[in-house]
Scaffold this motif. Structure first.
Motif, PDB file in Angstrom:
ATOM      1  N   ALA A 159       6.417   5.870  -8.557  1.00  0.00           N
ATOM      2  CA  ALA A 159       5.292   6.798  -8.649  1.00  0.00           C
ATOM      3  C   ALA A 159       4.486   6.405  -9.874  1.00  0.00           C
ATOM      4  O   ALA A 159       5.051   6.045 -10.904  1.00  0.00           O
ATOM      5  N   TYR A 202       0.023   5.808 -11.391  1.00  0.00           N
ATOM      6  CA  TYR A 202      -1.410   6.104 -11.377  1.00  0.00           C
ATOM      7  C   TYR A 202      -2.208   4.840 -11.036  1.00  0.00           C
ATOM      8  O   TYR A 202      -2.828   4.234 -11.909  1.00  0.00           O
ATOM      9  N   LYS A 230      -7.087   4.697  -6.841  1.00  0.00           N
ATOM     10  CA  LYS A 230      -7.034   6.106  -6.421  1.00  0.00           C
ATOM     11  C   LYS A 230      -7.828   6.947  -7.422  1.00  0.00           C
ATOM     12  O   LYS A 230      -8.149   6.494  -8.515  1.00  0.00           O
ATOM     13  N   THR A 241      -4.599  10.920 -10.812  1.00  0.00           N
ATOM     14  CA  THR A 241      -3.773  11.427  -9.712  1.00  0.00           C
ATOM     15  C   THR A 241      -2.525  10.566  -9.561  1.00  0.00           C
ATOM     16  O   THR A 241      -2.592   9.346  -9.582  1.00  0.00           O
ATOM     17  N   LEU A 242      -1.399  11.230  -9.434  1.00  0.00           N
ATOM     18  CA  LEU A 242      -0.101  10.576  -9.301  1.00  0.00           C
ATOM     19  C   LEU A 242       0.163  10.258  -7.835  1.00  0.00           C
ATOM     20  O   LEU A 242       0.015  11.130  -6.980  1.00  0.00           O
ATOM     21  N   TRP A 243       0.574   9.000  -7.568  1.00  0.00           N
ATOM     22  CA  TRP A 243       0.845   8.568  -6.195  1.00  0.00           C
ATOM     23  C   TRP A 243       2.273   8.043  -6.103  1.00  0.00           C
ATOM     24  O   TRP A 243       2.764   7.383  -7.004  1.00  0.00           O
ATOM     25  N   TYR A 244       2.923   8.333  -4.982  1.00  0.00           N
ATOM     26  CA  TYR A 244       4.307   7.939  -4.714  1.00  0.00           C
ATOM     27  C   TYR A 244       4.322   6.949  -3.559  1.00  0.00           C
ATOM     28  O   TYR A 244       3.524   7.062  -2.620  1.00  0.00           O
ATOM     29  N   THR A 245       5.231   5.977  -3.618  1.00  0.00           N
ATOM     30  CA  THR A 245       5.441   5.061  -2.504  1.00  0.00           C
ATOM     31  C   THR A 245       6.890   4.602  -2.496  1.00  0.00           C
ATOM     32  O   THR A 245       7.602   4.739  -3.504  1.00  0.00           O
ATOM     33  N   ASP A 298       3.576  -0.221  -1.692  1.00  0.00           N
ATOM     34  CA  ASP A 298       2.122  -0.208  -1.815  1.00  0.00           C
ATOM     35  C   ASP A 298       1.743   0.232  -3.225  1.00  0.00           C
ATOM     36  O   ASP A 298       1.751   1.422  -3.538  1.00  0.00           O
ATOM     37  N   THR A 299       1.436  -0.731  -4.092  1.00  0.00           N
ATOM     38  CA  THR A 299       1.028  -0.435  -5.463  1.00  0.00           C
ATOM     39  C   THR A 299      -0.310  -1.119  -5.739  1.00  0.00           C
ATOM     40  O   THR A 299      -0.794  -1.897  -4.924  1.00  0.00           O
ATOM     41  N   GLN A 328      -0.759   0.502 -12.239  1.00  0.00           N
ATOM     42  CA  GLN A 328       0.530   1.140 -12.002  1.00  0.00           C
ATOM     43  C   GLN A 328       1.669   0.434 -12.746  1.00  0.00           C
ATOM     44  O   GLN A 328       2.799   0.901 -12.734  1.00  0.00           O
ATOM     45  N   SER A 367       5.324   1.679 -14.356  1.00  0.00           N
ATOM     46  CA  SER A 367       5.886   2.815 -13.616  1.00  0.00           C
ATOM     47  C   SER A 367       7.368   2.582 -13.339  1.00  0.00           C
ATOM     48  O   SER A 367       7.805   1.453 -13.115  1.00  0.00           O
TER      49      SER A 367
END
Length: 89
Positions: free
Chosen positions: A7, A9, A13, A17-21, A38-39, A43, A46
């Motif tokens: 997870a 930033y 995006k 906003t924090l994104w998880y993959t 998908d990064t 990021q 992380s």
């Protein structure tokens, strides 16, 4: 083929906003893991973790988005010692 999660930033995006993959490892060396998660730039740094019996275990640090997959620095004893020394400063 270990299932990994991260997870962060990513720069593609909306800001802040924090994104998880998640995704499986595609190769492994003593120092790195590679995956198809998908990064995107921004990021790096992380955490990369795996789940085991509903517990999270940090196994690597996301370091690069490459055309053939993403690269992650494995948390081995050398990396863990370095992180610990930074924490104690």
């Amino acid at each position: 083929s270990m299932l990994l999660n991260t997870a962060g930033y990513p720069g593609d995006k909306p800001s802040g906003t924090l994104w998880y993959t998640s995704g499986r490892t595609t190769s492994m060396t003593s120092r790195t893991l590679q995956s198809q998660m998908d990064t995107f730039r921004g990021q790096s740094g992380s955490p990369v973790w795996r789940l085991d019996n509903n517990s999270r275990y940090a196994v690597a640090i996301h370091s690069a988005e490459l055309s053939l997959g993403n690269q992650h620095l494995r948390i081995n004893s050398e990396v863990l010692n370095r992180i610990s020394s930074w924490r104690n400063q």
